[in-house]
Design a protein around this motif. Structure first.
Motif, short mmCIF file in Angstrom:
data_model
loop_
_atom_site.label_atom_id
_atom_site.label_comp_id
_atom_site.label_asym_id
_atom_site.label_seq_id
_atom_site.Cartn_x
_atom_site.Cartn_y
_atom_site.Cartn_z
N LEU A 1 101.06 -56.53 69.11
CA LEU A 1 101.33 -55.12 68.88
C LEU A 1 102.52 -54.20 68.73
CD1 LEU A 1 99.10 -54.17 71.64
CD2 LEU A 1 98.33 -53.63 69.50
N SER A 2 103.68 -55.14 68.73
CA SER A 2 104.88 -54.44 68.28
C SER A 2 105.12 -53.33 69.13
CB SER A 2 105.06 -54.38 66.83
OG SER A 2 106.30 -53.95 66.51
N LEU A 3 105.37 -52.12 68.51
CA LEU A 3 105.61 -50.83 69.18
C LEU A 3 104.24 -50.26 69.47
CD1 LEU A 3 108.66 -49.12 67.17
CD2 LEU A 3 108.82 -50.67 69.24
N SER A 4 103.26 -50.77 68.90
CA SER A 4 102.00 -50.16 69.17
C SER A 4 101.85 -48.67 69.00
CB SER A 4 101.58 -50.50 70.70
OG SER A 4 99.97 -50.35 70.70
N ASP A 5 102.52 -48.15 67.80
CA ASP A 5 102.59 -46.74 67.63
C ASP A 5 102.06 -46.19 66.23
OD1 ASP A 5 104.80 -47.46 66.16
OD2 ASP A 5 106.05 -46.20 67.07
N GLU A 6 101.95 -45.16 65.79
CA GLU A 6 101.68 -44.78 64.49
C GLU A 6 102.41 -45.41 63.53
OE1 GLU A 6 101.56 -40.37 64.43
OE2 GLU A 6 100.11 -40.39 65.99
N GLU B 1 101.19 -48.89 63.12
CA GLU B 1 99.87 -48.84 62.85
C GLU B 1 99.61 -48.71 61.38
OE1 GLU B 1 96.00 -47.60 65.19
OE2 GLU B 1 97.31 -46.01 64.26
N THR B 2 100.47 -48.01 60.72
CA THR B 2 100.38 -47.61 59.44
C THR B 2 101.07 -48.53 58.50
OG1 THR B 2 102.60 -46.24 59.17
CG2 THR B 2 100.51 -45.17 59.74
N GLY B 3 101.81 -49.52 59.05
CA GLY B 3 102.53 -50.77 58.19
C GLY B 3 103.49 -50.23 57.70
N ALA C 1 97.64 -51.79 56.56
CA ALA C 1 97.89 -51.28 58.06
C ALA C 1 98.09 -52.63 58.74
CB ALA C 1 96.41 -50.60 58.40
N SER C 2 99.05 -52.35 59.83
CA SER C 2 99.39 -53.63 60.85
C SER C 2 98.40 -54.00 61.80
CB SER C 2 100.46 -53.36 61.64
OG SER C 2 101.63 -53.07 60.87
N GLY C 3 97.40 -52.97 62.12
CA GLY C 3 96.47 -53.35 63.16
C GLY C 3 95.87 -51.85 63.72
N VAL C 4 95.40 -52.03 64.62
CA VAL C 4 94.97 -50.89 65.76
C VAL C 4 95.91 -50.75 66.92
CG1 VAL C 4 93.18 -49.70 66.90
CG2 VAL C 4 92.52 -50.89 64.76
N ARG D 1 97.15 -47.30 72.49
CA ARG D 1 98.19 -46.23 72.84
C ARG D 1 98.77 -46.28 74.18
NH1 ARG D 1 98.84 -45.02 67.71
NH2 ARG D 1 97.18 -44.07 66.62
N GLU D 2 98.20 -46.64 75.15
CA GLU D 2 98.92 -46.78 76.53
C GLU D 2 99.77 -47.90 76.07
OE1 GLU D 2 95.03 -49.43 76.74
OE2 GLU D 2 95.73 -47.76 75.57
N VAL D 3 99.81 -48.74 75.35
CA VAL D 3 100.91 -49.98 75.46
C VAL D 3 102.27 -49.39 74.92
CG1 VAL D 3 101.46 -52.28 74.34
CG2 VAL D 3 99.26 -51.79 75.30
N ALA D 4 102.09 -48.36 74.11
CA ALA D 4 103.07 -47.62 73.27
C ALA D 4 104.26 -47.15 74.32
CB ALA D 4 102.74 -46.50 72.38
N VAL D 5 104.09 -47.07 75.53
CA VAL D 5 105.20 -46.58 76.49
C VAL D 5 106.09 -47.69 76.89
CG1 VAL D 5 103.73 -47.56 78.53
CG2 VAL D 5 105.54 -45.39 78.77
#
Length: 327
Positions: free
Chosen positions: A240-245, A248-250, A303-306, A309-313
């Motif tokens: 998930l890496s940063l698991s942010d927008e 997500e967009t790649g 796109a990197s994936g989905v 959102r709760e992980v982005a913290v």
């Protein structure tokens, strides 16, 4: 500013599958008079590649939080030319010493953290538990410690045992690894009272690296009396890496972490690295988007994936944890 530094000097680095690559760090530095803690980001990739999904965007996140940030591109084993053995560990150990040896140039303090992902987290964790026996052949670096101040392990590969991510250990140790090698690289077995503090996070639903990996490491740290913080999120895929927008967009920035991979692709296409026809086709198809002859750095990224959102913290939690280490 992003500057690149080769960490090995002429004649020091040898790996059969390098094809002109030498491990390096990219630096993202605040150009002011302040001395700041350092962060070395260690992307994952199963010890087969160094993934750009966990490189520049992560370094910039820590840069924005006030760190002098670096991304390590270390040795990997894409097509099984030769087991890596200790080479990635020596790459990271040298990178830590290199940053500390140039602390005035880089404007870094004595505090130096590692943030690793997946197999890169295994590499960061390996230095955390094996820093004492990871020597440097260059006397110039002997005065500089390779023990990190603290380590962030993101969805980490930890164990070579029952819950192992097998492919990582095949790339690292080979198909015929000895039990001694597998035990050495089973990090939960190697924690001592000299292991630095750790911050760990993973998702329960990780489909690639079983969540038991981070649990095993957490228990080993607890049993050894090592300070740690552990966050377990209920949902989210591996990587998930940063698991942010942005992730997500790649839109990941410059994929410089793939330098060794691109060198291998070029060697295969040119015939310098002969492969059976089917293996060649599979390799070139898998990395068609990285083809050195057709690569366009400005083309849209898939796109990197989905994101979960709760992980982005997690970066904010990790930054708070690092700050607490100095209190």
């Amino acid at each position: 500013m992003n500057n690149i530094y080769t960490i090995w000097e002429d004649g020091e680095y040898q790996y059969a599958g390098a094809f002109g690559f030498t491990p390096n760090i990219h630096a993202y530095l605040h150009e002011d008079e302040n001395t700041r803690p350092a962060m070395i980001v260690v992307p994952g990739g199963g010890y087969r590649v160094v993934s750009p999904t966990e490189g520049e965007i992560v370094a910039k996140k820590f840069y924005e939080a006030g760190y002098q940030s670096f991304v390590l591109t270390y040795t990997t084993n894409l097509i099984g030319i030769a087991p890596l053995k200790l080479q990635p560990l020596h790459d990271l150990s040298r990178a830590v010493r290199f940053v500390r040896a140039n602390k005035e140039k880089f404007g870094v303090s004595e505090d130096l953290y590692l943030c690793g992902f997946s197999a890169g987290a295994h590499l960061a964790g390996s230095l955390a538990v094996h820093w004492q026996d990871t020597e440097d052949t260059n006397a110039k670096y002997h005065p500089f410690a390779n023990r990190p101040t603290g380590v962030i392990l993101s969805y980490p590969v930890i164990t070579a045992g029952k819950q192992a991510h097998r492919d990582s250990f095949v790339a690292l140790c080979g198909e015929n690894a000895t039990q001694e090698e597998l035990s050495y690289f089973s990090l939960e077995k190697q924690v001592t009272d000299q292991t630095p503090p750790m911050f760990l996070w993973q998702t329960v639903s990780d489909e690639l690296v079983p969540v038991e990996n981070s649990m095993l490491m957490m228990k080993a740290l607890k049993d050894a009396g090592i300070s740690f913080e552990y966050h377990l999120f209920p949902k989210g895929a591996h990587g998930l890496s940063l698991s942010d927008e942005v992730w997500e967009t790649g839109d990941l920035g410059d994929p410089y972490t793939m330098e060794q991979t691109m060198n291998i692709i070029y060697a295969v296409k040119s015939g310098a690295l002969p492969l059976p026809q089917e293996a060649k086709k599979q390799l070139l198809d898998a990395f068609a988007y990285m083809d050195p002859e057709n690569y366009d750095p400005d083309s849209p990224r898939p796109a990197s994936g989905v994101a979960a959102r709760e992980v982005a913290v997690w970066p904010d939690l990790a930054i708070s944890w690092m700050k607490s280490q100095n209190n």
